[in-house]
Design an enzyme around this catalytic site. Sequence first.
Site, PDB file in Angstrom:
ATOM      1  CD1 TRP A 143      43.068  -2.725   5.695  1.00  0.00           C
ATOM      2  CD2 TRP A 143      43.937  -1.359   4.166  1.00  0.00           C
ATOM      3  NE1 TRP A 143      42.024  -2.148   5.003  1.00  0.00           N
ATOM      4  CE2 TRP A 143      42.534  -1.307   4.053  1.00  0.00           C
ATOM      5  CE3 TRP A 143      44.703  -0.567   3.296  1.00  0.00           C
ATOM      6  CZ2 TRP A 143      41.883  -0.512   3.114  1.00  0.00           C
ATOM      7  CZ3 TRP A 143      44.059   0.222   2.375  1.00  0.00           C
ATOM      8  CH2 TRP A 143      42.662   0.240   2.287  1.00  0.00           C
ATOM      9  CE1 TYR A 144      51.152   0.632  10.383  1.00  0.00           C
ATOM     10  CE2 TYR A 144      48.875   1.373  10.495  1.00  0.00           C
ATOM     11  CZ  TYR A 144      50.221   1.652  10.388  1.00  0.00           C
ATOM     12  OH  TYR A 144      50.636   2.958  10.301  1.00  0.00           O
ATOM     13  CG  PHE A 145      48.667  -7.208   6.860  1.00  0.00           C
ATOM     14  CD1 PHE A 145      47.742  -8.206   6.597  1.00  0.00           C
ATOM     15  CD2 PHE A 145      48.580  -6.018   6.153  1.00  0.00           C
ATOM     16  CE1 PHE A 145      46.746  -8.017   5.640  1.00  0.00           C
ATOM     17  CE2 PHE A 145      47.596  -5.817   5.197  1.00  0.00           C
ATOM     18  CZ  PHE A 145      46.683  -6.818   4.937  1.00  0.00           C
TER      19      PHE A 145
END
Length: 183
Positions: free
Chosen positions: A45-47
């Site tokens: 999960w890239y934020f």
Amino acid sequence: MTHKHFQGKYEVELKFCLHSKSEFLTTLSRIPHEVMLENNTENDWYFDRPGKTLEAEHKSVCIRTMEPSGIKLWIVKGPEPDRCEATNITDAANAMSMLKTMGFEVILKAQKTRSIYFVEEFHITVDSLEGIGDFAEFAIMTDDESKLSVYKDQLEALALRFGLTEAALQTKSYKQMFMEKGA
């Protein structure tokens, strides 16, 4: 086998597109190596902040879960190309909630199948990204910035043992590949 392979704030990494994953693994079987894990499913999960300010600063924040190994990581890359730090976490859902509380939002969720091998002081990951392809990453982590170019030369020599040359070198990150694909 220890996880000293993943200690350091700098990562020298060369990523190659594989024409044949099976040929690559056959070559690996002929070289002394250790297996850390094989065929784990990794969810990343890239934020980023609204307005993608991290991207503009050449930084990346990722929460990764790996199954069946159970490894969970918080990974920060940048702003320098070789800068990479990761730490083990116990609760990925809570870490993601904390990032959202601080105003970050998920900009990409990506999945890959990964195997990790150790050859001498280097680690080699073999990755399969559905719809994108198979890749091998040759890497080492270090705190000694003065060794980055030496390690790069050593990694190039190791890749040559697998028949991998600059022609197969992939300079895009998996994040970039997934974003371009519209994942």
